[in-house]
Design a protein around this motif. Sequence first.
Motif, PDB file in Angstrom:
ATOM      1  N   GLY A   6      41.055  70.972  -2.088  1.00 33.02           N
ATOM      2  CA  GLY A   6      42.504  71.038  -2.204  1.00 33.02           C
ATOM      3  C   GLY A   6      43.279  70.909  -0.908  1.00 33.02           C
ATOM      4  N   ASP A   7      42.593  70.696   0.235  1.00 27.17           N
ATOM      5  CA  ASP A   7      43.287  70.636   1.523  1.00 27.17           C
ATOM      6  C   ASP A   7      43.251  69.244   2.145  1.00 27.17           C
ATOM      7  OD1 ASP A   7      40.574  70.539   2.075  1.00 27.17           O
ATOM      8  OD2 ASP A   7      40.682  71.855   3.825  1.00 27.17           O
ATOM      9  N   MET A   8      43.006  68.237   1.338  1.00 26.98           N
ATOM     10  CA  MET A   8      42.822  66.888   1.869  1.00 26.98           C
ATOM     11  C   MET A   8      44.052  66.399   2.632  1.00 26.98           C
ATOM     12  SD  MET A   8      40.877  64.108   2.086  1.00 26.98           S
ATOM     13  CE  MET A   8      39.826  63.680   0.698  1.00 26.98           C
ATOM     14  N   GLU A   9      45.233  66.629   2.089  1.00 24.60           N
ATOM     15  CA  GLU A   9      46.434  66.119   2.754  1.00 24.60           C
ATOM     16  C   GLU A   9      46.707  66.831   4.076  1.00 24.60           C
ATOM     17  OE1 GLU A   9      49.937  64.734   0.523  1.00 24.60           O
ATOM     18  OE2 GLU A   9      49.014  65.709  -1.213  1.00 24.60           O
ATOM     19  N   GLU A  10      46.275  68.072   4.204  1.00 29.71           N
ATOM     20  CA  GLU A  10      46.511  68.818   5.441  1.00 29.71           C
ATOM     21  C   GLU A  10      45.656  68.284   6.589  1.00 29.71           C
ATOM     22  OE1 GLU A  10      45.854  72.948   4.761  1.00 29.71           O
ATOM     23  OE2 GLU A  10      47.193  73.041   3.044  1.00 29.71           O
ATOM     24  N   ARG A  66      43.041  69.553   8.071  1.00 35.11           N
ATOM     25  CA  ARG A  66      42.792  70.567   9.094  1.00 35.11           C
ATOM     26  C   ARG A  66      41.309  70.930   9.185  1.00 35.11           C
ATOM     27  NH1 ARG A  66      46.991  69.264  10.666  1.00 35.11           N
ATOM     28  NH2 ARG A  66      48.910  70.447  10.930  1.00 35.11           N
ATOM     29  N   SER A  67      40.653  71.099   8.040  1.00 34.70           N
ATOM     30  CA  SER A  67      39.241  71.471   8.038  1.00 34.70           C
ATOM     31  C   SER A  67      38.380  70.257   8.367  1.00 34.70           C
ATOM     32  CB  SER A  67      38.840  72.027   6.672  1.00 34.70           C
ATOM     33  OG  SER A  67      38.884  71.002   5.682  1.00 34.70           O
ATOM     34  N   GLY A  68      37.130  70.528   8.781  1.00 39.58           N
ATOM     35  CA  GLY A  68      36.216  69.439   9.068  1.00 39.58           C
ATOM     36  C   GLY A  68      35.968  68.564   7.860  1.00 39.58           C
ATOM     37  N   ALA A  69      35.835  69.193   6.681  1.00 40.19           N
ATOM     38  CA  ALA A  69      35.573  68.435   5.458  1.00 40.19           C
ATOM     39  C   ALA A  69      36.742  67.521   5.109  1.00 40.19           C
ATOM     40  CB  ALA A  69      35.289  69.391   4.303  1.00 40.19           C
ATOM     41  N   SER A  70      37.962  68.048   5.211  1.00 39.05           N
ATOM     42  CA  SER A  70      39.128  67.230   4.854  1.00 39.05           C
ATOM     43  C   SER A  70      39.347  66.115   5.866  1.00 39.05           C
ATOM     44  CB  SER A  70      40.383  68.105   4.753  1.00 39.05           C
ATOM     45  OG  SER A  70      40.717  68.679   5.999  1.00 39.05           O
ATOM     46  N   GLN A  71      39.017  66.372   7.136  1.00 40.14           N
ATOM     47  CA  GLN A  71      39.156  65.319   8.135  1.00 40.14           C
ATOM     48  C   GLN A  71      38.179  64.180   7.867  1.00 40.14           C
ATOM     49  OE1 GLN A  71      38.738  67.706  11.779  1.00 40.14           O
ATOM     50  NE2 GLN A  71      40.813  67.125  12.314  1.00 40.14           N
ATOM     51  N   ARG A  72      36.926  64.541   7.594  1.00 43.55           N
ATOM     52  CA  ARG A  72      35.938  63.488   7.372  1.00 43.55           C
ATOM     53  C   ARG A  72      36.235  62.714   6.091  1.00 43.55           C
ATOM     54  NH1 ARG A  72      31.573  61.426   5.013  1.00 43.55           N
ATOM     55  NH2 ARG A  72      30.021  60.448   6.376  1.00 43.55           N
ATOM     56  N   GLN A 105      50.447  59.017  -0.329  1.00 50.01           N
ATOM     57  CA  GLN A 105      50.547  59.124   1.119  1.00 50.01           C
ATOM     58  C   GLN A 105      50.006  57.814   1.689  1.00 50.01           C
ATOM     59  OE1 GLN A 105      51.871  61.406   3.055  1.00 50.01           O
ATOM     60  NE2 GLN A 105      52.399  62.870   1.437  1.00 50.01           N
ATOM     61  N   GLY A 106      50.911  56.969   2.144  1.00 43.96           N
ATOM     62  CA  GLY A 106      50.487  55.646   2.583  1.00 43.96           C
ATOM     63  C   GLY A 106      49.924  54.868   1.406  1.00 43.96           C
ATOM     64  N   GLY A 115      45.805  81.196  14.043  1.00 47.18           N
ATOM     65  CA  GLY A 115      45.851  80.663  12.690  1.00 47.18           C
ATOM     66  C   GLY A 115      45.942  79.143  12.712  1.00 47.18           C
ATOM     67  N   LYS A 116      46.435  78.569  11.634  1.00 46.16           N
ATOM     68  CA  LYS A 116      46.587  77.117  11.569  1.00 46.16           C
ATOM     69  C   LYS A 116      47.783  76.692  12.408  1.00 46.16           C
ATOM     70  CE  LYS A 116      44.559  76.664   6.936  1.00 46.16           C
ATOM     71  NZ  LYS A 116      44.769  76.190   5.544  1.00 46.16           N
ATOM     72  N   VAL A 117      47.634  75.617  13.156  1.00 44.08           N
ATOM     73  CA  VAL A 117      48.705  75.132  14.024  1.00 44.08           C
ATOM     74  C   VAL A 117      48.953  73.653  13.756  1.00 44.08           C
ATOM     75  CG1 VAL A 117      48.147  76.829  15.812  1.00 44.08           C
ATOM     76  CG2 VAL A 117      47.127  74.529  15.922  1.00 44.08           C
ATOM     77  N   SER A 118      50.053  73.150  14.260  1.00 43.59           N
ATOM     78  CA  SER A 118      50.392  71.731  14.101  1.00 43.59           C
ATOM     79  C   SER A 118      49.496  70.880  14.986  1.00 43.59           C
ATOM     80  CB  SER A 118      51.856  71.502  14.474  1.00 43.59           C
ATOM     81  OG  SER A 118      52.042  71.738  15.866  1.00 43.59           O
ATOM     82  N   ASP A 119      49.486  69.589  14.706  1.00 43.07           N
ATOM     83  CA  ASP A 119      48.691  68.662  15.517  1.00 43.07           C
ATOM     84  C   ASP A 119      49.154  68.670  16.972  1.00 43.07           C
ATOM     85  OD1 ASP A 119      47.132  67.910  13.374  1.00 43.07           O
ATOM     86  OD2 ASP A 119      48.319  66.123  12.901  1.00 43.07           O
ATOM     87  N   SER A 120      50.447  68.751  17.186  1.00 48.22           N
ATOM     88  CA  SER A 120      50.960  68.716  18.556  1.00 48.22           C
ATOM     89  C   SER A 120      50.543  69.953  19.342  1.00 48.22           C
ATOM     90  CB  SER A 120      52.483  68.575  18.549  1.00 48.22           C
ATOM     91  OG  SER A 120      53.099  69.682  17.902  1.00 48.22           O
TER      92      SER A 120
END
Length: 403
Positions: free
Chosen positions: A6-10, A12-18, A46-47, A293-298
Amino acid sequence: MLYPWGDMEERRSGASQRSGKVADFLASQGLDVTVFTIGDRQSNWQGQIHYRYFRSTFAQGALVQKIYQEAFVSWQKMLDIAMADSVHFSPLSYQELTENWLPWIYYGSRFDHKFQQTLERIIDGADAVLLEYPFWAAIAGPICRRRGVKLILTAHDVLAKQLPTDTWLAQVALAEELQALREADAVVTLAPDDQAFFQSHNIASHCIPIGLDTQAAVNLPAPEKALAELQAFDPSIDWRKPFCLFVGSQHLPNLKAVEQIQALVQASDGHWQAIAVGSCCPPTQQRNFFALGKVSDSVLQALYQRSALVLIPLEAGTGMSVKTLEAMACGKVILGTAIAFRGYPVESGVNCLINNNLATYVGVIEDIIQHPHQYEQLGNSARNFAQNYDYRQLYQTYLDLLS
């Protein structure tokens, strides 16, 4: 693509990034990509990627899990008695059984008819299915066979190894995992060790390492711009003080690593601090230890820029760590255990520092902070190493499997 977290769009996690980079790559090659996942969000684009969300109304999910856990208590006793003369496994308490999410995660969806019907409709319109993780294979496999749709299952790691190996629970989790992989037409693993493990159980796989957008990773902000970003993010932290960085999701080995880092900070001379980022630790401020915690990309890019080193004291884990590669692509000096670099053909002292003796970490950290120029080449070599892991090259294998 079927993705269970459920975190694919975020991303943030290694799994969602890959998984996200796989979806991005396939879409860039002209394929229509739909990601089917769970959550309360509205389906959207998204795109070039269509995200479809499923919100379960199956009220009996917790009951299914409880029934399996209750039954397993009896199975465990029976198996211990039946096998006492040939093999011995350590019993787990009822609390330990309920605290573990394996193997119970496999069962809830098998009784959720609405989920099964939705999955069937999703697969009915597909030419191929990429299943991330094995949890839905018992449902997706038969649907794909009936429809003549190719099923490619990516095993991000060996899940059963997250449980104590000398327990019946680990054996049940492994049996579920292996059976799930056998449902697929093709299996993808991330690391050679995982590929060899599954091969020992007669499951062949294609090893496709983690890929990053290495072109984006090297574009860190200038030091002073990064400092301003961090001071604006949290002015209560002294960002001019040297710090080591750990980035991780809410995964048991990461939680243990955070505990190790907190202990290291307490044993230090107080001249440096540690920053943890991600769901591995709730926001915390202690003596020279800060969890953001979770932070922005920047903010994350600014943290990589300003950190004296990246610290990865993992003591367990399979698969490959996305965060390890991300830190290397940013040109950071990385101090970690051998497990932190699992799956990567690195060389300690050349492109990283591998040290399994956590008792010596404080001295090594302080030496890196006091003599940064002596370790500068280590970071440069790490960045050069990471250039071999650009997703555009590595994920070509998925196109071969799909064709």
